[in-house]
Design a protein around this motif. Structure first.
Motif, PDB file in Angstrom:
ATOM      1  N   LEU A  83       0.873  -1.306  -0.040  1.00  0.00           N
ATOM      2  CA  LEU A  83      -0.075   0.604  -0.397  1.00  0.00           C
ATOM      3  C   LEU A  83       0.881   1.569   0.257  1.00  0.00           C
ATOM      4  O   LEU A  83       1.480   1.449   0.794  1.00  0.00           O
ATOM      5  CB  LEU A  83      -0.851   0.011   1.101  1.00  0.00           C
ATOM      6  CG  LEU A  83      -1.921   0.958   1.343  1.00  0.00           C
ATOM      7  CD1 LEU A  83      -2.570   1.944   0.208  1.00  0.00           C
ATOM      8  CD2 LEU A  83      -2.094   1.345   2.964  1.00  0.00           C
ATOM      9  N   HIS A 112      -5.702   4.354   5.884  1.00  0.00           N
ATOM     10  CA  HIS A 112      -4.988   3.429   5.715  1.00  0.00           C
ATOM     11  C   HIS A 112      -5.203   2.133   6.458  1.00  0.00           C
ATOM     12  O   HIS A 112      -4.910   1.499   6.052  1.00  0.00           O
ATOM     13  CB  HIS A 112      -3.418   3.712   5.897  1.00  0.00           C
ATOM     14  CG  HIS A 112      -3.375   5.389   5.142  1.00  0.00           C
ATOM     15  ND1 HIS A 112      -2.602   6.166   4.974  1.00  0.00           N
ATOM     16  CD2 HIS A 112      -3.735   5.862   4.033  1.00  0.00           C
ATOM     17  CE1 HIS A 112      -2.488   7.632   4.476  1.00  0.00           C
ATOM     18  NE2 HIS A 112      -3.361   6.906   3.350  1.00  0.00           N
ATOM     19  N   HIS A 113      -5.457   2.388   7.898  1.00  0.00           N
ATOM     20  CA  HIS A 113      -5.016   0.794   8.231  1.00  0.00           C
ATOM     21  C   HIS A 113      -6.366   0.308   7.928  1.00  0.00           C
ATOM     22  O   HIS A 113      -6.312  -0.834   8.009  1.00  0.00           O
ATOM     23  CB  HIS A 113      -4.958   1.650   9.730  1.00  0.00           C
ATOM     24  CG  HIS A 113      -3.688   1.768  10.689  1.00  0.00           C
ATOM     25  ND1 HIS A 113      -3.730   3.265  11.000  1.00  0.00           N
ATOM     26  CD2 HIS A 113      -2.590   1.571  10.084  1.00  0.00           C
ATOM     27  CE1 HIS A 113      -2.624   3.819  11.318  1.00  0.00           C
ATOM     28  NE2 HIS A 113      -1.801   2.285  10.789  1.00  0.00           N
ATOM     29  N   ILE A 137      -4.834  -2.019   5.547  1.00  0.00           N
ATOM     30  CA  ILE A 137      -4.534  -3.200   5.712  1.00  0.00           C
ATOM     31  C   ILE A 137      -5.322  -4.339   6.618  1.00  0.00           C
ATOM     32  O   ILE A 137      -5.193  -5.226   6.535  1.00  0.00           O
ATOM     33  CB  ILE A 137      -3.896  -2.674   6.883  1.00  0.00           C
ATOM     34  CG1 ILE A 137      -2.630  -1.940   5.885  1.00  0.00           C
ATOM     35  CG2 ILE A 137      -2.500  -3.815   7.042  1.00  0.00           C
ATOM     36  CD1 ILE A 137      -1.776  -1.205   6.312  1.00  0.00           C
ATOM     37  N   SER A 138      -6.071  -4.161   7.022  1.00  0.00           N
ATOM     38  CA  SER A 138      -7.460  -4.459   8.210  1.00  0.00           C
ATOM     39  C   SER A 138      -8.094  -5.022   7.318  1.00  0.00           C
ATOM     40  O   SER A 138      -8.408  -7.010   7.050  1.00  0.00           O
ATOM     41  CB  SER A 138      -8.294  -3.643   8.886  1.00  0.00           C
ATOM     42  OG  SER A 138      -9.115  -4.820   8.969  1.00  0.00           O
ATOM     43  N   LYS A 148      -6.375  -7.832   5.156  1.00  0.00           N
ATOM     44  CA  LYS A 148      -5.617  -9.179   5.951  1.00  0.00           C
ATOM     45  C   LYS A 148      -7.013 -10.123   6.388  1.00  0.00           C
ATOM     46  O   LYS A 148      -7.095 -11.383   5.934  1.00  0.00           O
ATOM     47  CB  LYS A 148      -5.330  -8.210   7.542  1.00  0.00           C
ATOM     48  CG  LYS A 148      -4.708  -9.470   8.522  1.00  0.00           C
ATOM     49  CD  LYS A 148      -4.342  -9.188   9.655  1.00  0.00           C
ATOM     50  CE  LYS A 148      -3.958 -10.117  10.892  1.00  0.00           C
ATOM     51  NZ  LYS A 148      -3.412  -9.468  12.188  1.00  0.00           N
ATOM     52  N   ASN A 200      -2.020  -9.629   2.466  1.00  0.00           N
ATOM     53  CA  ASN A 200      -0.396  -9.776   3.698  1.00  0.00           C
ATOM     54  C   ASN A 200      -0.436  -8.351   2.545  1.00  0.00           C
ATOM     55  O   ASN A 200       0.705  -7.371   2.003  1.00  0.00           O
ATOM     56  CB  ASN A 200       0.520  -9.604   4.017  1.00  0.00           C
ATOM     57  CG  ASN A 200       2.096  -9.097   4.711  1.00  0.00           C
ATOM     58  OD1 ASN A 200       1.603  -8.882   5.157  1.00  0.00           O
ATOM     59  ND2 ASN A 200       2.734  -9.963   4.513  1.00  0.00           N
ATOM     60  N   LEU A 201      -0.632  -7.094   2.794  1.00  0.00           N
ATOM     61  CA  LEU A 201      -0.087  -5.519   2.849  1.00  0.00           C
ATOM     62  C   LEU A 201       0.309  -5.021   2.766  1.00  0.00           C
ATOM     63  O   LEU A 201       0.004  -4.328   4.692  1.00  0.00           O
ATOM     64  CB  LEU A 201      -1.915  -4.888   2.559  1.00  0.00           C
ATOM     65  CG  LEU A 201      -2.105  -3.769   1.751  1.00  0.00           C
ATOM     66  CD1 LEU A 201      -1.514  -3.638   0.637  1.00  0.00           C
ATOM     67  CD2 LEU A 201      -3.627  -2.918   1.593  1.00  0.00           C
ATOM     68  N   THR A 202       1.518  -4.908   3.108  1.00  0.00           N
ATOM     69  CA  THR A 202       2.587  -3.852   4.000  1.00  0.00           C
ATOM     70  C   THR A 202       2.547  -2.448   3.322  1.00  0.00           C
ATOM     71  O   THR A 202       2.130  -1.741   1.899  1.00  0.00           O
ATOM     72  CB  THR A 202       3.487  -4.079   3.665  1.00  0.00           C
ATOM     73  OG1 THR A 202       3.713  -5.868   3.697  1.00  0.00           O
ATOM     74  CG2 THR A 202       4.625  -3.436   4.020  1.00  0.00           C
ATOM     75  N   MET A 203       2.695  -1.498   4.525  1.00  0.00           N
ATOM     76  CA  MET A 203       2.023  -0.202   3.788  1.00  0.00           C
ATOM     77  C   MET A 203       3.541   0.162   3.304  1.00  0.00           C
ATOM     78  O   MET A 203       4.626   0.406   4.935  1.00  0.00           O
ATOM     79  CB  MET A 203       1.458   0.733   4.850  1.00  0.00           C
ATOM     80  CG  MET A 203       1.036   2.062   4.811  1.00  0.00           C
ATOM     81  SD  MET A 203       0.127   3.509   5.392  1.00  0.00           S
ATOM     82  CE  MET A 203       0.846   3.288   7.028  1.00  0.00           C
TER      83      MET A 203
END
Length: 272
Positions: free
Chosen positions: A5, A20-21, A24-25, A28, A33-36
């Motif tokens: 991300l 953003h959070h 990601i949530s 999941k 697996n989304l890495t910022m």
């Protein structure tokens, strides 16, 4: 599946952090697996992932990631077309209805635009809408009632002038398009401002768009190359703006529909 991300390092407010959070949530929950990563971090790093969810407007970075072989959503081309209001108008000209628009001539410093403004008033009439080409949440957008009022907003930054659509004042529909389908829509109303943006004090309610509005929004997104996007349509059916990364939290809170999983489903289908 692993994704990145991409967010802007310099936009660090609760509004953006919440979004953003949430992304990601949501990823999941779909076993992604989304890495910022911020655009500052990626300026000196090489990215490795199955895809990139590009929630920023750093077009050069998006182009670089694409050249490195990463699938980027939305694409650098689509983001560039949406980020610049002049480019949006040109791309959609003759394809979907838009307010009559004049694009200011390019200058390299603050210049005398009085001749252009005078001609624009003759063509568009008053009041008219002044928009800097780059901006979000209704910022740098002004309703101008006179020559002097237009002139006071002009800087060295590129801008457009648009005919003011009276029936669209303070009201529009935001249609969220994913994969060529309308997945959610709201009506936005601001009784105290000609801009309907919630950030400027507007309110929203769930909305059932017409078939014509859906066709217009889908056509606009397809023309601009958007995998997902938010299209703002005025009361008369004209496209006001197209957003490559619309703020989906407000719409989720209004309608109860989370668009994030729909976006991830579409991305998954495209990279298989």
């Amino acid at each position: 599946m692993n994704g990145i991300l991409v967010v802007n390092h310099f936009l660090n407010s609760n509004k953006f952090n919440e979004l953003h959070h949430h992304l990601i949530s949501s990823a999941k929950q779909m076993n992604i697996n989304l890495t910022m990563k911020t655009n500052l971090e990626l300026a000196t790093e090489r990215a490795q992932a199955d895809f990139v969810l590009f929630w920023d407007k750093d077009i050069n970075l998006a182009k670089r990631l694409e050249k490195e072989g990463l699938p980027v959503f939305n694409s650098s081309r689509a983001i560039a077309l949406c980020d610049d209001k002049a480019r949006t108008c040109i791309a959609l000209d003759g394809i979907v209805p838009q307010p009559k628009t004049l694009i200011a001539p390019k200058c390299f410093f603050k210049a005398d635009m009085s001749e252009f403004v005078t001609r624009a008033i003759d063509i568009l009439g008053l009041p008219l809408v002044f928009k800097e080409c780059f901006g979000s949440f209704g910022e740098q957008v002004h309703l101008c009632h006179s020559f002097d009022e237009i002139m006071q907003h002009i800087t060295e930054k590129p801008f457009i002038l648009q005919a003011f659509i009276t029936e669209g004042a303070g009201m529009d529909a935001r249609l969220e398009i994913v994969g060529g389908k309308c997945v959610s829509a709201v009506k936005r109303i601001n009784e105290n401002d000609f801009r309907s943006n919630v950030t400027n004090g507007g309110t929203m309610c769930p909305y059932e768009p017409t078939a014509a509005e859906i066709e217009t929004a889908v056509t606009a997104c397809n023309t601009l190359g958007l995998t997902f996007g938010g299209v703002d349509i005025l009361e008369n059916g004209m496209v006001c703006e197209v957003n490559s990364n619309a703020h989906i939290i407000n719409i989720m809170n209004c309608t109860g529909l989370d668009i994030a999983p729909i976006i991830f489903n579409e991305i998954t289908e495209k990279i298989r």
